[in-house]
Design an enzyme around this catalytic site. Structure first.
Site, PDB file in Angstrom:
ATOM      1  N   ILE A 623       0.824  -1.218   0.000  1.00  0.00           N
ATOM      2  CA  ILE A 623       0.000   0.000   0.000  1.00  0.00           C
ATOM      3  C   ILE A 623       0.847   1.253   0.000  1.00  0.00           C
ATOM      4  O   ILE A 623       0.338   2.354  -0.122  1.00  0.00           O
ATOM      5  CB  ILE A 623      -0.974   0.046   1.215  1.00  0.00           C
ATOM      6  CG1 ILE A 623      -0.214  -0.227   2.519  1.00  0.00           C
ATOM      7  CG2 ILE A 623      -2.130  -0.894   1.032  1.00  0.00           C
ATOM      8  CD1 ILE A 623      -1.036   0.100   3.758  1.00  0.00           C
ATOM      9  N   ALA A 625       5.215   2.934  -0.002  1.00  0.00           N
ATOM     10  CA  ALA A 625       6.651   2.715   0.053  1.00  0.00           C
ATOM     11  C   ALA A 625       7.195   3.569   1.168  1.00  0.00           C
ATOM     12  O   ALA A 625       7.052   4.786   1.159  1.00  0.00           O
ATOM     13  CB  ALA A 625       7.280   3.098  -1.268  1.00  0.00           C
ATOM     14  N   GLY A 626       7.778   2.937   2.157  1.00  0.00           N
ATOM     15  CA  GLY A 626       8.406   3.671   3.254  1.00  0.00           C
ATOM     16  C   GLY A 626       9.886   3.841   2.945  1.00  0.00           C
ATOM     17  O   GLY A 626      10.382   3.323   1.955  1.00  0.00           O
ATOM     18  N   PHE A 628      12.304   2.510   4.471  1.00  0.00           N
ATOM     19  CA  PHE A 628      13.101   1.312   4.679  1.00  0.00           C
ATOM     20  C   PHE A 628      12.608   0.097   3.885  1.00  0.00           C
ATOM     21  O   PHE A 628      13.235  -0.925   3.867  1.00  0.00           O
ATOM     22  CB  PHE A 628      13.119   0.958   6.172  1.00  0.00           C
ATOM     23  CG  PHE A 628      13.805   2.001   7.003  1.00  0.00           C
ATOM     24  CD1 PHE A 628      15.192   2.048   7.066  1.00  0.00           C
ATOM     25  CD2 PHE A 628      13.084   2.934   7.703  1.00  0.00           C
ATOM     26  CE1 PHE A 628      15.833   3.018   7.829  1.00  0.00           C
ATOM     27  CE2 PHE A 628      13.713   3.900   8.466  1.00  0.00           C
ATOM     28  CZ  PHE A 628      15.092   3.954   8.533  1.00  0.00           C
ATOM     29  N   GLU A 630       8.850  -1.731   1.674  1.00  0.00           N
ATOM     30  CA  GLU A 630       7.435  -1.613   1.355  1.00  0.00           C
ATOM     31  C   GLU A 630       6.553  -1.592   2.605  1.00  0.00           C
ATOM     32  O   GLU A 630       6.910  -2.164   3.635  1.00  0.00           O
ATOM     33  CB  GLU A 630       6.979  -2.812   0.523  1.00  0.00           C
ATOM     34  CG  GLU A 630       7.004  -2.582  -0.960  1.00  0.00           C
ATOM     35  CD  GLU A 630       8.241  -3.172  -1.602  1.00  0.00           C
ATOM     36  OE1 GLU A 630       8.776  -4.138  -1.033  1.00  0.00           O
ATOM     37  OE2 GLU A 630       8.674  -2.646  -2.648  1.00  0.00           O
ATOM     38  N   VAL A 631       5.411  -0.944   2.458  1.00  0.00           N
ATOM     39  CA  VAL A 631       4.392  -0.992   3.506  1.00  0.00           C
ATOM     40  C   VAL A 631       3.246  -1.832   2.937  1.00  0.00           C
ATOM     41  O   VAL A 631       2.822  -1.620   1.804  1.00  0.00           O
ATOM     42  CB  VAL A 631       3.876   0.420   3.867  1.00  0.00           C
ATOM     43  CG1 VAL A 631       2.849   0.339   4.982  1.00  0.00           C
ATOM     44  CG2 VAL A 631       5.036   1.323   4.276  1.00  0.00           C
ATOM     45  N   ASP A 742       7.878  16.658  11.756  1.00  0.00           N
ATOM     46  CA  ASP A 742       7.476  16.457  10.346  1.00  0.00           C
ATOM     47  C   ASP A 742       5.958  16.373  10.269  1.00  0.00           C
ATOM     48  O   ASP A 742       5.393  15.516   9.584  1.00  0.00           O
ATOM     49  CB  ASP A 742       8.121  15.187   9.789  1.00  0.00           C
ATOM     50  CG  ASP A 742       8.018  15.110   8.269  1.00  0.00           C
ATOM     51  OD1 ASP A 742       7.659  16.129   7.634  1.00  0.00           O
ATOM     52  OD2 ASP A 742       8.291  14.031   7.703  1.00  0.00           O
TER      53      ASP A 742
HETATM   54  P1  AMP Z   1       5.314   5.744   5.862  1.00  0.00           P
HETATM   55  O1  AMP Z   1       6.577   5.021   5.660  1.00  0.00           O
HETATM   56  O2  AMP Z   1       4.814   5.706   7.274  1.00  0.00           O
HETATM   57  O3  AMP Z   1       5.336   7.125   5.297  1.00  0.00           O
HETATM   58  O4  AMP Z   1       4.219   4.917   4.982  1.00  0.00           O
HETATM   59  C1  AMP Z   1       4.185   4.973   3.579  1.00  0.00           C
HETATM   60  C2  AMP Z   1       2.761   4.901   3.109  1.00  0.00           C
HETATM   61  O5  AMP Z   1       2.182   3.680   3.513  1.00  0.00           O
HETATM   62  C3  AMP Z   1       1.857   5.981   3.684  1.00  0.00           C
HETATM   63  O6  AMP Z   1       1.882   7.147   2.931  1.00  0.00           O
HETATM   64  C4  AMP Z   1       0.508   5.333   3.651  1.00  0.00           C
HETATM   65  O7  AMP Z   1      -0.065   5.489   2.362  1.00  0.00           O
HETATM   66  C5  AMP Z   1       0.827   3.888   3.879  1.00  0.00           C
HETATM   67  N1  AMP Z   1       0.667   3.550   5.297  1.00  0.00           N
HETATM   68  C6  AMP Z   1       1.606   3.605   6.271  1.00  0.00           C
HETATM   69  N2  AMP Z   1       1.077   3.214   7.434  1.00  0.00           N
HETATM   70  C7  AMP Z   1      -0.207   2.922   7.209  1.00  0.00           C
HETATM   71  C8  AMP Z   1      -1.288   2.477   8.029  1.00  0.00           C
HETATM   72  N3  AMP Z   1      -1.132   2.269   9.338  1.00  0.00           N
HETATM   73  N4  AMP Z   1      -2.491   2.285   7.470  1.00  0.00           N
HETATM   74  C9  AMP Z   1      -2.663   2.535   6.149  1.00  0.00           C
HETATM   75  N5  AMP Z   1      -1.689   2.948   5.344  1.00  0.00           N
HETATM   76  C10 AMP Z   1      -0.469   3.155   5.852  1.00  0.00           C
END
Ligand code: AMP
Length: 975
Positions: A623, A625-626, A628, A630-631, A742
């Site tokens: 869903i 990309a973080g 570090f 994939e998310v 942030d």
């Molecule tokens: P982050 O690395 O936390 O910025 O996560 C990257 C992307 O993953 C975010 O922009 C969201 O689209 C998705 N994401 C992260 N955490 C969640 C979560 N708890 N529930 C739904 N989507 C998430």
């Protein structure tokens, strides 16, 4: 002539030959000379000197033959007639088989010319034995019998000839052998008919049948009968040939239900087996979920709790109603509808025809009743194949209980209902619309009015805003003075009106916490002509509320400017309570511990996060990309707990130990927080190669994208509700002395109830993972547009700098995901901020909200509100939605790149019309042209007042200062 010396050999030979013939087919013998073993009693004619009988004993048995040999005595006519042969009624054609020897005429020296080597066979029918009465004339010739082999020397040549005789119809017949001058010995005579033997073929019984039956056809059709427990559609038939063979079966018998064919019989099905229909099939094993059947069963009954539909074949397993739908959830959509969704039942009952229906009850207080057609389901309330349905036309302030039932083809047979229920209180909807207004009483200076609203459950504490004015001439339409009354009842008496004057009235219903409904159309009512001299005046004065006791609340006179609103008020709906109604969780007693203070960061993770076994986590879909890795969206099923949807952050392979620690650092931070507006950590996987951070799943993803995707769908009230949630989360963090650094809409996540939660807590703050981050000279990364000037300038990150960022988030939210400072470069942004430029109010932004943003952006951080103040203020706005009514001044020129910040490139717009087009205000093109404003330079020199003067109507009430500047003392630098 004497044959005696050779007769014995001759008879032995004939005997053997006869046995051979009779074995070929099944025959019924009527007469057998050899088997008679006695004198045949045949009648010769003439009685003497013709046919003679010879008798010999061979092997102890008497053998009789007839012979005649009058070859030397001229013409002969010697007859030998058999005894009366009884005919079997069915045998209309009989076979006559003769064994005989004929001597060669040339072997007789003295044989006359009349010597013959043949004889004739005759027959005569009779219904009775006529005894010795014999008349040649009664006989009909069957054939002239000639030998195939004639006997010339001492070796006897025996011939066998068979002839058929018939058709016969009388009870019996005689055969006669006519000798006309040959030397013959008649050794055997067999008279018989053939039969097709009784048989069972294809489960049908056929009787023994005489071949060549009554009609003497070559093939005789014989009807059979099905064996016991067998039936056939076409009568079974066989054909019996003349030769006694069965041919060509027609019409197949098949075993009845409950019976199967074993050989040529139908046997009952064994216990545990069944046969449903007439067929050639064998019995089948009883299907699943049936009782064991008895012997000879045509079907297997269902076990208790299992059923079949009338359409289900008996061969199908018995099935049960499904289990209830799972995971029923409601999602409030921004437009005030409700989405119900669920997962299919864990047990479909063994069927694939599961459908769903949804029923609903609405409760006003304790009184509940079915929703009936008051709630509209999309696509409908029943027969749903998808696991979701939309519910519309919901009314405010009611509790709705939705019951989703899973049904399949056998649900109707069971009393068991497979339902899941959920109760949702829809706290908000658009207030009803006023549909009609009447004059209850009319005077020359007063009108008593009442009105009705569209028939929906009316929320409590509803108020009405009544606006009225004299009906103006057309030319005065643009600016009009209205009198506004806020009333608690749907009636009012207005006095001090001008006599004989038409007034226009419009009413708007309002619900506290629910915003305002649509204005009614204008209703025109006139006062009566003056009767006596009355005081004149056009200032409205309320003299009293109408009967019913409605108190007058406010009286305001406003100047209403015609304005174009970007959003259609009809789409303004929401559910404020979902954002902020739940009480804040307990104030944290502890403060945040920086995981860096731990010597071994792994200890920090273990302290603040619970370890999850990787087998309890299922990844479903990427869903995001973080920094570090994939998310994923996934599921967490911890032993003894219900499965919950989660987000799984992964660490991509090839990481360094430092990266791993930084990655898990986020969990060490998140794990210390517990608040409904902070993303919740479910746990971490650290003890296995692939480290993971598992958090609650937020269905609507990142806030910035959500807002952009739903631009124009949410009311200011809803947006402020979301901000309240974020502020609540930030207050909690600041109370714990955690500085986020942030805070931006992209780092806020939104769940299915539109609850906003703060996320993204990195150890590697300052923002390695933020694309918005710009490297500073000190090597960190800073998201310039969101960051307070002191944090940019000398890395002074505090809760006050988070408050600045919160102001930017407020702007992002009220501008529905617009990028702060549009396409200005980071450099331009920093320059503008230094020059005291602040973002202008987004379109339709309540003035109060914009004022709060401006306070968050005060240069002096000590003057900025703290999160506690922000929360209190937002709560206040939400408690009195009127405070959100006044819209902040919106200057259409703010989207122009500002000369002071854009350097030498100047305005990106080449013409006034291009600019107006870009801000969707093309309708004012002519106003600018008529006023001689034809270049962008001229536009930039105009003041708000000038703009108004040329007839451009800006939204919002006039303001005393230019709001995008914090202090009234600031000059209009950007114009
Ligand atoms: P982050 O690395 O936390 O910025 O996560 C990257 C992307 O993953 C975010 O922009 C969201 O689209 C998705 N994401 C992260 N955490 C969640 C979560 N708890 N529930 C739904 N989507 C998430």
């Amino acid at each position: 002539m004497d044959f005696l010396g050779i007769k014995c050999h001759f008879f032995l030979f004939v005997f053997i030959n006869s046995v051979f013939i009779s074995e070929q087919t099944k025959v019924e013998v009527l007469l057998d000379m050899r088997a008679a073993r006695g004198e045949m009693g045949w009648l010769p004619s003439p009685f003497a000197n013709g046919w003679e009988i010879d008798q010999r004993v061979v092997n102890g048995s008497q053998l009789y033959t007839y012979s005649v040999c009058k070859v030397e005595e001229g013409e002969q006519d010697n007859w030998l007639r058999t005894t009366f042969i009884q005919r079997q009624p069915a045998a209309s054609r009989v076979f006559v088989e003769l064994g005989f020897i004929v001597r060669d005429c040339s072997s007789f020296d003295g044989a006359s010319l009349t010597c013959k080597e043949t004889f004739n066979l005759h027959y005569a029918e009779s219904d009775a034995d006529v005894g010795t009465s014999f008349h040649k004339t009664q006989f009909r010739k069957v054939a002239t019998i000639a030998p195939d082999e004639i006997t010339a020397g001492s070796e006897l040549r025996v011939n066998t000839e068979t002839r058929t005789v018939g058709p016969l119809s009388q009870k019996g017949f005689y055969l006669a052998f006519q000798d006309i001058g040959a030397c013959i010995a008649l050794l055997s005579l067999r008279v018989y008919y053939k039969v097709c033997p009784a048989t069972v073929q294809s489960l049908a019984v056929f009787p023994e049948t005489v071949a060549g039956g009554a009609e003497s056809q070559a093939l005789q059709e014989v009807a059979g009968a099905c064996v016991e427990n067998a039936v056939s559609q076409d009568k079974p038939r066989l054909y019996c040939t003349v030769d006694g063979e069965w041919l060509v079966p027609v019409g197949q018998c098949q075993c009845s239900p409950g019976f199967e064919a074993v050989g040529e019989a139908c046997r009952e099905c064994q216990p545990g087996f069944f046969k449903e229909s007439v067929s050639t099939e064998m019995c089948e094993l009883c299907p699943k979920n049936t009782e064991e059947s008895a012997t000879g069963s045509q079907s297997c009954g269902c076990k208790g709790g299992f059923y079949r539909t009338p359409e289900d074949p008996q061969t199908a397993a018995c099935t049960a109603p499904p289990s209830p739908p799972l995971k029923l959830v409601t999602t409030l959509t921004p437009v005030g509808k409700l989405k119900l969704s669920w997962s299919p039942p864990s047990d479909t009952g063994g069927r694939d025809d599961v459908t769903y229906s949804v029923a609903c009850e609405r409760c006003e207080g304790t009184v509940c009743q079915p929703c009936g057609d008051k709630v509209r389901f999309d696509p409908g309330p029943s027969g749903l194949q998808d696991t979701r349905v939309g519910a519309g036309d919901l009314e405010p302030l009611l509790n709705y209980t939705f019951t989703v039932e899973a049904r399949n083809g056998v649900s109707q047979f069971s009393a068991r209902r497979s339902t899941s229920t959920i109760t949702t209180a829809l706290q908000y909807t658009e207030p009803p619309k006023v549909t009609s207004m009447h004059v209850d009483k009319r005077g020359s200076t007063s009108l008593a009015l009442s009105w009705t609203v569209s028939q929906r459950a009316q929320p409590q504490n509803m108020r009405y805003e009544l606006m009225y004015r004299k009906k103006e001439k057309d030319s005065e339409k643009d600016i009009t003075t209205y009198t506004v009354l806020v009333l608690e009842n749907n009636s009012v008496q207005i006095s001090d009106l001008a006599p004989d004057t038409a007034y226009l009235f419009r009413v708007q219903a309002q619900i506290p916490g629910g915003g305002a409904g649509k204005y009614s159309e204008d209703f025109k009512f006139a006062t009566l002509p003056e009767v006596d001299s009355q005081p004149q005046g056009n200032t409205a004065v309320i003299v009293g509320a109408a009967a019913g006791g409605g108190a007058m609340l406010f009286l305001v006179v406003v100047v209403l400017l015609i304005r174009k609103r970007r959003r259609n008020p009809t789409t303004r709906q929401g559910h404020e309570d979902t954002y902020f109604s739940s009480p804040e969780q307990l104030k944290p007693l502890k403060t945040y511990v920086d995981p860096h203070t731990y010597e071994d960061p792994n200890t920090a993770v273990l302290k603040f996060a619970s370890e999850i076994h990787p087998s309890h986590v299922t990844k479903q879909k990427v869903i995001g990309a973080g920094e570090f890795g994939e998310v994923y969206r996934g599921a967490l099923k911890a032993p003894g707990h219900k499965e919950v949807p989660v987000a799984i952050k992964t660490l991509k392979p090839g990481y360094t130990e430092k990266q791993r620690q930084d990655f898990l650092g986020e969990a060490s931070i998140m794990g210390q927080f517990c608040h409904q507006n902070i993303i919740r950590l479910e746990g971490v996987v650290t003890k296995y190669k692939h480290a993971m951070i598992v958090t609650e799943y937020m269905e609507n993803g990142a806030l910035d994208k959500y807002l952009r995707d739903h631009d124009g769908e949410m009311t200011s009230y809803q947006l402020v509700g979301m901000l309240r949630g974020i502020a609540g989360g930030m207050k909690y963090l600041s109370d714990m002395s955690y500085v986020h650094r942030d805070l931006a809409a992209r780092n806020i996540l939104v769940n299915s109830n539109l609850v906003c939660k703060v996320s993204d807590f990195g150890l590697s703050r300052v923002l390695e993972d933020d694309q918005e981050g710009t490297y500073t000279t000190s090597g960190g990364k800073i998201p310039i547009r969101w960051t307070a000037p002191e944090a940019i300038a000398y890395r002074k990150f505090t809760s006050a700098s988070d408050v600045w960022s919160f102001g930017i988030v407020m702007w992002e939210v009220m501008a529905c995901g617009e990028r702060p400072y549009w396409d200005m470069s980071n450099h331009e942004v920093m320059k503008a901020i230094n020059e005291a430029f602040r973002l202008p109010a987004p379109m339709d932004c309540p003035s109060t909200v914009y004022q709060l943003m401006l306070r968050c952006w005060l240069q002096d951080r000590s003057k900025r509100p703290c999160f506690n103040d922000i929360v209190s203020l937002l709560d206040k706005f939400l408690r009195s939605p009127d405070s959100l009514k006044t819209i902040a001044d919106f200057d259409p020129r703010v989207s122009i790149r500002l000369p002071s910040t854009s350097g030498s490139d100047g305005s990106p717009f080449r013409s006034v019309s291009e600019w107006l087009e870009s801000i969707k205000m093309s309708q004012y093109s002519e106003n600018f042209t008529c006023a001689g404003i034809v270049t962008m330079e001229q536009v930039l020199q105009m003041k708000n007042e000038d703009i108004r003067n040329i007839g451009v109507r800006l939204p919002g009430a006039p303001k005393e200062n230019r709001l995008q500047y914090p202090g009234p003392e600031r000059p209009d630098q950007h114009t």
